[in-house]
Design a protein around this motif. Structure first.
Motif, PDB file in Angstrom:
ATOM      1  N   THR A 123      26.539   2.342  42.684  1.00  0.00           N
ATOM      2  CA  THR A 123      26.466   3.180  43.879  1.00  0.00           C
ATOM      3  C   THR A 123      25.276   4.133  43.799  1.00  0.00           C
ATOM      4  O   THR A 123      24.890   4.570  42.722  1.00  0.00           O
ATOM      5  N   LYS A 124      24.708   4.422  44.950  1.00  0.00           N
ATOM      6  CA  LYS A 124      23.552   5.308  45.016  1.00  0.00           C
ATOM      7  C   LYS A 124      23.880   6.545  45.846  1.00  0.00           C
ATOM      8  O   LYS A 124      24.840   6.550  46.611  1.00  0.00           O
ATOM      9  N   PHE A 126      22.979   9.218  48.763  1.00  0.00           N
ATOM     10  CA  PHE A 126      22.255   9.247  50.029  1.00  0.00           C
ATOM     11  C   PHE A 126      21.182  10.329  49.988  1.00  0.00           C
ATOM     12  O   PHE A 126      21.441  11.455  49.598  1.00  0.00           O
ATOM     13  N   HIS A 145      28.309   5.122  49.586  1.00  0.00           N
ATOM     14  CA  HIS A 145      27.452   3.945  49.601  1.00  0.00           C
ATOM     15  C   HIS A 145      28.293   2.670  49.647  1.00  0.00           C
ATOM     16  O   HIS A 145      29.190   2.478  48.831  1.00  0.00           O
ATOM     17  N   LYS A 202      22.193  -1.779  52.749  1.00  0.00           N
ATOM     18  CA  LYS A 202      23.185  -0.742  52.469  1.00  0.00           C
ATOM     19  C   LYS A 202      23.844  -0.265  53.756  1.00  0.00           C
ATOM     20  O   LYS A 202      23.292  -0.392  54.848  1.00  0.00           O
ATOM     21  N   TRP A 204      25.735   3.464  54.792  1.00  0.00           N
ATOM     22  CA  TRP A 204      26.128   4.813  54.381  1.00  0.00           C
ATOM     23  C   TRP A 204      27.255   5.275  55.293  1.00  0.00           C
ATOM     24  O   TRP A 204      27.098   5.341  56.500  1.00  0.00           O
TER      25      TRP A 204
END
Length: 209
Positions: A123-124, A126, A145, A202, A204
């Protein structure tokens, strides 16, 4: 594709936003779900030339983003007055930004959207620069994410009798086979159908603090 007529597009963005600010509560109570997708030419709709629709950039993208946030905040005020639990999120797609939308649900459908997107292995976080919107408005939301995927199923081909002729059937079968050469994740469903997930980018998922 070069976009022309930015002032007209900005006017259309404002019209789209204003048309979606009021949540149809009667429809929501009846169906328990509602959403506001981006419906601004040339970023939405079906391309008559079968080409891919362009994605908004810079100032146009910022205006659409602000529109999504304005719709979210307007819907939140209306949903708060219902005095009952609800689901309300902003879905921002990257790079398929034109698929972004505001989504809400009540009643038995609150959990309907929770499993819409898969959670990525890594996971990244935002970051506001990734979508070019002012930092303070982004920070009003908590972001999760998720993976933007396109799905195909082994049953999509159908049978020869589903087509007008054998040529059409064989062409579709060839296209399907070539598509499966691209990187994807295969799963077998309970009924034996195979599903193929192709990662496109992706998503968000944003909810106001």
């Amino acid at each position: 594709m070069k976009i022309r007529g930015h002032k007209r597009i900005w006017t259309d963005i404002e019209k789209w936003k204003n048309a979606n600010l009021k949540l149809d509560l009667e429809n929501l109570k009846r169906n328990e779900r509602d959403y506001a997708k981006i419906w601004v030419h040339p970023f939405s709709g079906i391309s008559i030339t079968n080409s891919q629709n362009p994605e908004p950039k810079s100032e146009t993208k910022k205006r659409i983003l602000n529109g999504l946030f304005d719709i979210y905040e307007s819907w939140k005020n209306q949903l708060d007055e219902l005095n009952e639990p609800y689901y309300l999120k902003v879905w921002l797609f990257e790079p398929r930004f034109s698929k972004s939308q505001v989504v809400c649900a009540i009643g038995n459908s609150i959990d309907f959207y929770n499993n819409t997107f898969n959670i990525p292995e890594n996971t990244k976080e935002f970051k506001s620069d990734s979508v070019g919107i002012t930092k303070n408005r982004i920070e009003n939301f908590n972001w999760e994410h998720r993976v933007d995927e396109d799905f195909m199923f082994s049953t999509d081909i159908g049978n020869l009798e589903d087509y007008e002729n054998e040529k059409e059937y064989l062409e579709n079968k060839k296209w399907f086979k070539n598509k499966l050469k691209k990187k994807h994740i295969k799963k077998t469903l309970k009924d034996g159908t195979e599903s193929y997930a192709f990662e496109l980018g992706k998503v968000w998922i944003g909810e106001k603090n």
